[in-house]
Structure formats: C-alpha cells, structure tokens
Design an enzyme around this catalytic site. Structure first.
Site, mmCIF file in Angstrom:
data_model
loop_
_atom_site.group_PDB
_atom_site.id
_atom_site.type_symbol
_atom_site.label_atom_id
_atom_site.label_comp_id
_atom_site.label_asym_id
_atom_site.label_seq_id
_atom_site.Cartn_x
_atom_site.Cartn_y
_atom_site.Cartn_z
ATOM 1 N N ASP A 98 -2.248 1.920 -4.396
ATOM 2 C CA ASP A 98 -2.680 0.719 -3.861
ATOM 3 C C ASP A 98 -3.253 1.437 -2.293
ATOM 4 O O ASP A 98 -3.435 0.345 -1.545
ATOM 5 C CB ASP A 98 -1.636 -0.130 -3.601
ATOM 6 C CG ASP A 98 -0.638 0.412 -2.781
ATOM 7 O OD1 ASP A 98 -0.566 1.647 -2.317
ATOM 8 O OD2 ASP A 98 0.515 -0.153 -2.669
ATOM 9 N N ASP A 154 7.946 10.421 5.952
ATOM 10 C CA ASP A 154 8.864 9.078 5.436
ATOM 11 C C ASP A 154 10.077 9.428 4.775
ATOM 12 O O ASP A 154 10.127 10.735 4.351
ATOM 13 C CB ASP A 154 8.046 8.022 4.505
ATOM 14 C CG ASP A 154 7.179 8.584 3.468
ATOM 15 O OD1 ASP A 154 7.448 9.939 3.172
ATOM 16 O OD2 ASP A 154 6.230 8.279 3.003
ATOM 17 N N GLU A 178 2.800 -0.065 3.310
ATOM 18 C CA GLU A 178 2.364 -0.770 2.303
ATOM 19 C C GLU A 178 1.092 -1.628 2.572
ATOM 20 O O GLU A 178 0.844 -2.008 3.875
ATOM 21 C CB GLU A 178 3.365 -1.844 1.687
ATOM 22 C CG GLU A 178 4.640 -0.908 1.275
ATOM 23 C CD GLU A 178 4.450 -0.537 -0.223
ATOM 24 O OE1 GLU A 178 3.312 0.286 -0.266
ATOM 25 O OE2 GLU A 178 5.443 -0.260 -1.030
ATOM 26 N N HIS A 184 -1.952 2.937 -0.027
ATOM 27 C CA HIS A 184 -0.923 3.031 1.278
ATOM 28 C C HIS A 184 -0.622 4.733 1.698
ATOM 29 O O HIS A 184 -0.832 5.481 0.831
ATOM 30 C CB HIS A 184 0.522 2.440 0.736
ATOM 31 C CG HIS A 184 1.564 3.207 0.050
ATOM 32 N ND1 HIS A 184 1.774 2.799 -1.338
ATOM 33 C CD2 HIS A 184 1.973 4.604 0.054
ATOM 34 C CE1 HIS A 184 2.477 3.786 -2.053
ATOM 35 N NE2 HIS A 184 2.576 4.601 -1.131
HETATM 36 C C1 GLP Z 1 4.940 7.895 -2.093
HETATM 37 C C2 GLP Z 1 5.207 8.294 -0.534
HETATM 38 C C3 GLP Z 1 3.744 8.589 -0.041
HETATM 39 C C4 GLP Z 1 2.809 9.257 -0.941
HETATM 40 C C5 GLP Z 1 2.847 8.578 -2.269
HETATM 41 C C6 GLP Z 1 1.854 9.152 -3.434
HETATM 42 O O1 GLP Z 1 4.519 6.294 -1.889
HETATM 43 N N1 GLP Z 1 5.705 7.680 0.177
HETATM 44 O O2 GLP Z 1 3.657 9.372 1.165
HETATM 45 O O3 GLP Z 1 1.403 9.600 -0.485
HETATM 46 O O4 GLP Z 1 4.028 8.401 -2.839
HETATM 47 O O5 GLP Z 1 2.597 10.107 -4.111
HETATM 48 P P1 GLP Z 1 1.892 10.967 -5.340
HETATM 49 O O6 GLP Z 1 1.211 12.029 -4.567
HETATM 50 O O7 GLP Z 1 3.005 11.460 -6.209
HETATM 51 O O8 GLP Z 1 0.998 10.098 -6.162
#
Ligand code: GLP
Length: 268
Positions: free
Chosen positions: A141, A72, A148, A143
């Site tokens: 959450d 993303d 989402e 995702h």
């Molecule tokens: C963002 C990204 C996700 C990632 C998430 C969790 O929302 N789009 O791909 O998995 O963050 O991030 P973290 O690993 O910092 O908790």
C-alpha cells in the site's frame, strides 16, 4: 529522483549493496566522523544484507565506524522472538558484520514509556549527526517504515496502529495467523526519513507494481506515504522488472535511458 531498474530482486540487492558500500568507503568514516545508515526489515532488503555480509567477510568493507538506525519495531514482541525486527536484523546482518554492538540502534517496542522511547530515538539520530543514507522498503500500500496510508508526511518517530492490510501481509511471518501479528508498532516518521541526506527505497516484486506506479507517476500523497520521495533532493528507487509492470512504457524507457551505464556524459 533516480529510478534504477534491474532484472530481479537479486540484481537489485547486488546493486544496492554496492551503492551502500561505495558511500561508506567514500565517506572514509572514523570514530569521530562515523557514517550513519538507516535500515529496513522485510524480505526486500535480504539480498542486500547477504551481499554486505559477504563483502565484510571478504575484507572489502568494514562497519567499524558505521552507526545504524532501524526504521521500526513491533510493540510487545520479545527481542528474541523470531519475528521481532531485533531478531531479524541480527540474524540477517549484524551478526555477520564487524559493527560494534553499541553502534546499533533499534526502537525498543517493550519500553515502559513508548512515547519517551520515540522522542529519545529522534534525539539519538541528531546526536549521531543525522542519517547519511536511509535505506527503505515499502508495503504493497506504499507505506514506508510503518507509516500507513494517511500518516502525516511530516511525522516523527511515534507509536502507530497497523492497518488490516499490513497485518494481513505480515501474517505470513506469523504462521499465517493474523491474531499473532502485533497491532501496534514504533516507527520513524516520514519526516524522520526525509531528514536523511539521501534516501534509497527498494521496491521489488509484482505485488508492489501498483505502489511503484503511485510513488513514481502519481502525485505526492499521504495515501501512498513513500511518494514523499518525490520531494527529496537525493531520492533513489531501486526496483526490479516485475515491480515496473504498471508503469507507463515511457516512464520505464526514460529512467533506463538516463541510467545507461555506457553514457559517460550523464548528469542527474
Ligand atoms: C513492513 C515493514 C516495512 C517494510 C514492509 C515491506 O511493513 N515495516 O518497513 O518495508 O514490511 O516488507 P517486504 O519487503 O517483506 O515486502
């Protein structure tokens, strides 16, 4: 589904990096038959990237014949902005390994036509032969990428509006200011991830405990999009002990039992 439970985020990182390295080496990639790897951003994969970079520097692993597709990217952030996923990937992985620049694919959140960019991304994945191994993280959450809660479980790469919780969670990277977090992102779809031949999701930290419970013990639900992993033939979760705090003891014992490295006769 396999659930690998390690002591902390660092151990999860070492295990995941060695799993990825092993897959790349075993596939014996060539220019005509590259290994195609899907990659996430976020804090969860940082120990993985650190170890992959170390392996590459030590001459234990090469990315010359690896093609990557990131999950993303924010819409409207300059690629050189320190919080863009382009910047993150180059800083944390790409500039430390021997991957050719033209093998790196990241969605362009500044494309003049965002929908065309997303459609083209799907075509590029197919042209590369599909993704061999998709690595992912999840939000608190549940995702996956930026899919989402409520996202279609068969969704493809597209533009998404980020929900309040995600903007709040990610504001820590924007000086704590929610107004600075982009409200839109481009993301691969849940279906895009599921098309990969193998999917490995990293879930670490106490703040992911509820999500891990929903993903492993709950039913498949669009409200916890990572729960779709239950439907994948080769799905793996690599988590740390803090993330398991809301799992039933039985669940933890079961997955620890079947992953016991001393048992040479195990079958998955
Ligand atoms: C963002 C990204 C996700 C990632 C998430 C969790 O929302 N789009 O791909 O998995 O963050 O991030 P973290 O690993 O910092 O908790």
């Amino acid at each position: 589904m396999r659930v690998i439970i390690k002591k902390d985020q660092n151990e999860v990182g070492l295990w995941t990096a060695s799993y990825i390295a092993d897959k790349i080496r075993r596939s014996d990639p060539t220019p005509n038959k590259p290994f195609v790897l899907g990659l996430p951003t976020g804090s969860s994969p940082i120990p993985v990237y650190r170890e992959l970079a170390r392996m590459c520097k030590a001459g234990e692993l090469s990315f010359k014949n690896v093609i990557t597709f990131n999950m993303d990217e924010y819409v409207g952030l300059d690629e050189n902005h320190t919080e863009s996923y382009h910047y993150f990937m180059f800083e944390n992985l790409f500039r430390h390994i021997d991957i050719p620049r033209e093998h790196i694919n990241i969605l362009n959140g500044n494309a003049p036509d965002l929908e065309a960019e997303c459609a083209d991304y799907e075509k590029r994945i197919v042209a590369a032969g599909g993704i061999d191994l998709f690595i992912g993280g999840i939000g608190p959450d549940g995702h996956i990428a930026f899919n989402e809660p409520g996202s279609s479980l068969t969704s493809r790469t597209r533009v998404k509006t980020l929900r309040y919780d995600t903007i709040l969670a990610n504001s820590r990277f924007f000086g704590g200011d929610m107004n600075k977090v982009p409200k839109l992102a481009l993301t691969v779809g849940v279906g895009t991830v599921m098309d990969a031949r193998e999917v490995l999701i990293i879930i670490t930290g106490f703040n992911k405990a509820r999500a891990l419970r929903e993903v492993v013990e709950g039913g498949v639900s669009h409200m916890w999009t990572a729960s779709i992993l239950q439907m994948h033939q080769r799905g793996i979760i690599a988590c740390d002990e803090p993330a398991t705090s809301e799992l039933h003891l039985d669940t933890v014992k079961y997955f620890m039992d079947i992953e016991n490295p001393d048992d040479k006769n195990r079958h998955f």
